[in-house]
Design an enzyme around this catalytic site. Structure first.
Site, PDB file in Angstrom:
ATOM      1  N   CYS A   1     -43.308 -10.232  75.575  1.00  0.00           N
ATOM      2  CA  CYS A   1     -42.975 -10.108  76.993  1.00  0.00           C
ATOM      3  C   CYS A   1     -41.885 -11.121  77.367  1.00  0.00           C
ATOM      4  CB  CYS A   1     -44.161 -10.320  77.921  1.00  0.00           C
ATOM      5  SG  CYS A   1     -45.490  -9.163  77.680  1.00  0.00           S
TER       6      CYS A   1
ATOM      7  N   ARG B   1     -38.329  -9.469  72.862  1.00  0.00           N
ATOM      8  CA  ARG B   1     -39.702  -9.944  73.072  1.00  0.00           C
ATOM      9  C   ARG B   1     -40.673  -8.811  73.404  1.00  0.00           C
ATOM     10  NH1 ARG B   1     -39.554 -15.515  73.956  1.00  0.00           N
ATOM     11  NH2 ARG B   1     -41.631 -15.452  74.822  1.00  0.00           N
TER      12      ARG B   1
ATOM     13  N   TRP C   1     -44.416  -6.270  76.259  1.00  0.00           N
ATOM     14  CA  TRP C   1     -45.013  -5.896  74.965  1.00  0.00           C
ATOM     15  C   TRP C   1     -46.497  -5.768  75.267  1.00  0.00           C
ATOM     16  CZ3 TRP C   1     -48.609  -7.817  71.429  1.00  0.00           C
ATOM     17  CH2 TRP C   1     -48.572  -7.221  70.155  1.00  0.00           C
TER      18      TRP C   1
ATOM     19  N   ASN D   1     -46.566 -13.267  81.052  1.00  0.00           N
ATOM     20  CA  ASN D   1     -46.489 -13.207  79.585  1.00  0.00           C
ATOM     21  C   ASN D   1     -47.694 -13.982  79.077  1.00  0.00           C
ATOM     22  OD1 ASN D   1     -45.798 -13.398  76.875  1.00  0.00           O
ATOM     23  ND2 ASN D   1     -44.252 -14.979  77.208  1.00  0.00           N
ATOM     24  N   GLY D   2     -48.529 -13.352  78.262  1.00  0.00           N
ATOM     25  CA  GLY D   2     -49.722 -14.040  77.744  1.00  0.00           C
ATOM     26  C   GLY D   2     -50.937 -13.131  77.843  1.00  0.00           C
TER      27      GLY D   2
ATOM     28  N   GLU E   1     -40.967 -10.593  51.114  1.00  0.00           N
ATOM     29  CA  GLU E   1     -40.041 -10.521  52.244  1.00  0.00           C
ATOM     30  C   GLU E   1     -39.268  -9.191  52.236  1.00  0.00           C
ATOM     31  OE1 GLU E   1     -39.714 -11.889  54.933  1.00  0.00           O
ATOM     32  OE2 GLU E   1     -37.664 -11.592  55.584  1.00  0.00           O
TER      33      GLU E   1
ATOM     34  N   LYS F   1     -39.388  -6.461  55.250  1.00  0.00           N
ATOM     35  CA  LYS F   1     -38.186  -5.974  55.949  1.00  0.00           C
ATOM     36  C   LYS F   1     -38.194  -4.446  56.014  1.00  0.00           C
ATOM     37  CE  LYS F   1     -37.075  -8.697  57.654  1.00  0.00           C
ATOM     38  NZ  LYS F   1     -37.689  -9.953  57.570  1.00  0.00           N
TER      39      LYS F   1
ATOM     40  N   GLU G   1     -41.003  -3.156  58.410  1.00  0.00           N
ATOM     41  CA  GLU G   1     -40.739  -3.455  59.816  1.00  0.00           C
ATOM     42  C   GLU G   1     -39.773  -2.479  60.457  1.00  0.00           C
ATOM     43  OE1 GLU G   1     -40.696  -8.177  60.739  1.00  0.00           O
ATOM     44  OE2 GLU G   1     -39.224  -7.506  59.295  1.00  0.00           O
TER      45      GLU G   1
ATOM     46  N   HIS H   1     -52.744  -5.023  37.808  1.00  0.00           N
ATOM     47  CA  HIS H   1     -54.103  -5.082  38.345  1.00  0.00           C
ATOM     48  C   HIS H   1     -54.270  -4.181  39.563  1.00  0.00           C
ATOM     49  CE1 HIS H   1     -54.904  -8.274  35.524  1.00  0.00           C
ATOM     50  NE2 HIS H   1     -53.770  -8.830  35.899  1.00  0.00           N
TER      51      HIS H   1
ATOM     52  N   LYS I   1     -40.199  -9.983  68.639  1.00  0.00           N
ATOM     53  CA  LYS I   1     -39.662 -11.079  67.838  1.00  0.00           C
ATOM     54  C   LYS I   1     -40.472 -12.350  68.001  1.00  0.00           C
ATOM     55  CE  LYS I   1     -35.632 -13.057  66.048  1.00  0.00           C
ATOM     56  NZ  LYS I   1     -36.090 -12.660  64.718  1.00  0.00           N
TER      57      LYS I   1
HETATM   58  C1  G6P Z   1     -42.813 -11.933  64.426  1.00  0.00           C
HETATM   59  C2  G6P Z   1     -41.406 -11.529  64.044  1.00  0.00           C
HETATM   60  C3  G6P Z   1     -41.112 -11.962  62.611  1.00  0.00           C
HETATM   61  C4  G6P Z   1     -41.342 -13.452  62.459  1.00  0.00           C
HETATM   62  C5  G6P Z   1     -42.758 -13.855  62.899  1.00  0.00           C
HETATM   63  C6  G6P Z   1     -42.903 -15.364  62.988  1.00  0.00           C
HETATM   64  O1  G6P Z   1     -43.711 -11.187  63.705  1.00  0.00           O
HETATM   65  O2  G6P Z   1     -41.236 -10.141  64.180  1.00  0.00           O
HETATM   66  O3  G6P Z   1     -39.763 -11.671  62.305  1.00  0.00           O
HETATM   67  O4  G6P Z   1     -41.145 -13.824  61.126  1.00  0.00           O
HETATM   68  O5  G6P Z   1     -43.024 -13.335  64.205  1.00  0.00           O
HETATM   69  O6  G6P Z   1     -42.037 -15.847  63.983  1.00  0.00           O
HETATM   70  P1  G6P Z   1     -41.512 -17.307  64.080  1.00  0.00           P
HETATM   71  O7  G6P Z   1     -40.639 -17.318  65.306  1.00  0.00           O
HETATM   72  O8  G6P Z   1     -42.703 -18.201  64.227  1.00  0.00           O
HETATM   73  O9  G6P Z   1     -40.748 -17.602  62.841  1.00  0.00           O
END
Ligand code: G6P
Length: 612
Positions: A2, A27, A73, A99-100, A485, A489, A492, A508, A607
């Site tokens: 948010c 956000r 969000w 937000n929260g 990672e 990616k 996501e 395994h 994000k």
């Molecule tokens: C969210 C984002 C990710 C990020 C994670 C941790 O899930 O979509 O891209 O890695 O939060 O965020 P931070 O700001 O703590 O690195």
């Protein structure tokens, strides 16, 4: 999670709020809305992106120079028109954006219903507006400001709030507990936002609100108080970022821009810290805790998402170069188990945003237990950066794309610098090897540039795999976290199911999934595990899996075994994640674009995850 924007001054608030919300859309983008004073309080809101709200306001303009806005969000209540913010009290006189999460909203709602209040939404937020109004109407001598304070005292949970009341159109009240809020100080105008990106084009002077603080904001000033009504003097900070840094600069997506920025963002991260001539590293933010770091019996790294993957690379780096035992924790798990951590321990948290709720909670938990807590953050002045005992900024510049890219390589660069520096100070690293690593780190930005310049070949490869239903990513040692990672990616942004595995662990379980439909991305940096990796590739090929390899240019054996190969420049093994991750970022980007996905705003993701 948010985004909030507020404006009070003489200009059209809606223009400023809409533009600000668009900057905060990373956000959350489930719905958007705003409340403006136009003689009376007017609200426009609806499901979908901020652009829908912009179009709505174009059709039905609302004038006014005081307003609050929100991009959502969804947590409580489906993302629909009714649940969009702002939410109002029953009389319609109070409007607020939040937000929260209000954890005790069910009991508060029940109490308020018993008192005769009618609720119109499924959100936790509506309860705040109704509760403030209940207190405001109840007490003869309770000012609106006091009613806000008293209501917030009854609330359990987290909030960043901007509140307006139609009886006091000359002010916006804001409050913070757990969700970031800052105030931009203009000349005869004030700006409110969840982070600095909507504010930067208006003013560089900001005040960060801390937990338990409320501010009364008018166009000419502000007053900050604690929730117990004690006045505070807040420090005014100067923002360092520029508007250009948060624009797309001709790229179709922020993610692509940020991938291509990595030669520069890594160089920015290393600048002033890596002294190649003298083969030394200075990290100013750690000077005061250096003895603690050198003497640390163990290091606990806590983070979420991509930052957690960087933390895993950190584990290999610190154990290898600084000989410090490391445990890497999901921040969310750390706080809810009974962690054995005390004043002898050092915790290192990694967070791009510096606002992730679980990571912040881990910081507080560790601090409460007496540990020294260090941070690696990208956003200057963020809550985690301010609450940790010491730390290092990654200086990667604003990262807007939801899928993190340049933040990861900057985090790994900081971790590498830390591990080498501590190793040198502890004499746990061979001096010549340290010198080689420092020289190689300095060459990394140039090598990353060579990789992004091959983006066309990765784009062509992506076309062949766009409709694969599953992907497997395999890596060993330093490149096991890169496998995780790469898979993250892809999941996501393209919504393809993908898993990252340590290559040997494939036997395994995941090997049962391999057939002619399964692309297997092998990250085979040339190191002491190369022969083992070659055996793993053979195992995949024997089951007709399709091998895509990310490997050193000289690694002919792996290249020959692969259907597709993305050669990367040679480097030191421990620095290889800084290179091997780049083709994986590009691969997921191009696949997502081919599938018509919204790369910068993938469904359901945000994000900055400021709720638990
Ligand atoms: C969210 C984002 C990710 C990020 C994670 C941790 O899930 O979509 O891209 O890695 O939060 O965020 P931070 O700001 O703590 O690195």
């Amino acid at each position: 999670m948010c985004g909030i924007v507020g404006y009070i001054g003489d200009k059209q608030a809606s223009d400023i709020i809409i533009k600000g919300l668009q900057r905060l859309e990373y956000r959350g983008y489930d719905s958007a809305g705003l409340a403006l004073f136009n003689g009376k309080l007017e609200i426009k809101k609806g499901k979908g992106k901020v652009d829908n709200l912009r179009k709505l306001l174009k059709k039905e303009p609302v004038k006014g120079s005081v307003g609050i806005g929100h991009t959502r969000w969804a947590t409580h209540g489906a993302p629909n028109d009714i649940n969009s913010h702002p939410h109002t009290s029953e009389s319609g006189k109070i409007a607020l954006v939040h937000n929260g999460i209000i954890e005790n909203y069910t009991s508060l709602k029940k109490e308020l219903k018993n008192k005769g209040r009618t609720f119109h939404t499924d959100t936790d937020t509506e309860v705040i507006a109704q509760l403030i109004e209940e207190i405001y109407q109840d007490g003869q001598n309770v000012s609106f400001q006091k009613a806000v304070r008293l209501a917030l005292k009854q609330i359990v949970g987290t909030y960043g709030l901007a509140i307006v009341h139609s009886e006091t159109p000359d002010r916006i009240i804001i409050a913070r507990k757990g969700s970031p809020l800052l105030l931009g100080l203009g000349d005869g105008e004030m700006f409110i936002a969840s982070d600095a990106s909507p504010i930067i084009e208006h003013t560089k002077k900001v005040v960060y609100l801390d937990d338990g603080e409320i501010a009364i904001v008018t166009k000419d000033g502000y007053e900050v108080k604690t929730i117990d009504d004690v006045s505070l003097t807040k420090e005014v900070h100067e923002l360092a970022m520029s508007v250009e840094e948060i624009e797309k600069s001709g790229y179709p997506h922020f993610m692509l821009k940020e991938i291509f920025e990595q030669p520069n963002s890594i160089a920015d991260c290393l600048r002033g810290r890596l002294d190649v001539k003298n083969h030394s590293i200075q990290l100013g933010g750690l000077v005061d805790v250096m003895d603690k770091l050198i003497g640390a019996k163990r290091l606990i790294i806590a983070a979420c998402g991509t930052s957690w993957h960087a933390g895993l690379v950190g584990e290999y780096l610190f154990e290898h170069l600084s000989k410090i035992p490391v445990e890497v924790e999901y921040a969310s798990e750390f706080r809810y188990r009974e962690p054995l951590i005390n004043e002898d321990d050092v915790m290192l948290v990694i967070s791009q945003s510096g606002e992730t709720a679980d990571t912040l909670a881990a910081v507080r938990e560790a601090k409460q237990r007496g540990a020294t807590v260090l941070g690696i953050c990208n956003v200057v002045g963020s809550t985690i950066a301010r609450e940790t005992d010491a730390g290092v900024y990654t200086h990667a510049g604003p990262e807007i794309g939801v899928a993190s890219t340049k933040a990861f390589t900057a985090q790994v660069s900081v971790l590498a610098m830390m591990a080498i520096m501590i190793g040198q100070k502890k004499n746990t690293i061979d001096p010549e090897y340290a010198e080689r690593l420092i020289e190689e780190l300095d060459r990394i930005p140039g090598k990353v540039k060579q990789i992004v310049e091959q983006s066309d070949s990765i784009k062509r490869m992506a076309e062949l795999f766009t409709y694969a239903p599953n992907f497997l990513y395999l890596g060993r040692t330093y490149n096991f976290p890169v496998a995780l990672e790469g898979a993250l990616k892809l999941k996501e942004i393209s919504y393809i199911h993908a898993e990252g595995y340590p290559a040997a662990e494939m036997k395994h379980g995941p090997i049962a999934l391999i057939d002619a439909m399964m692309p297997v991305v092998v990250i085979a940096a040339t190191d002491h595990t190369n022969d083992k990796m070659i055996s793993n590739i053979e195992e995949v090929k024997a089951r007709k899996g399709r091998i895509i390899s990310i490997t050193g240019k000289e690694n002919e054996e792996v290249i020959d075994l692969s259907e597709f190969s993305c050669p990367i420049p040679e480097t030191e093994d421990c620095l290889s994640p800084l290179l091997t991750v780049i083709p994986l970022q590009l691969l997921s980007y191009y696949i997502a674009v081919n599938r018509g996905c919204n790369v910068d705003q993938p469904r359901n993701l945000a994000k900055s995850v400021t709720v638990e």
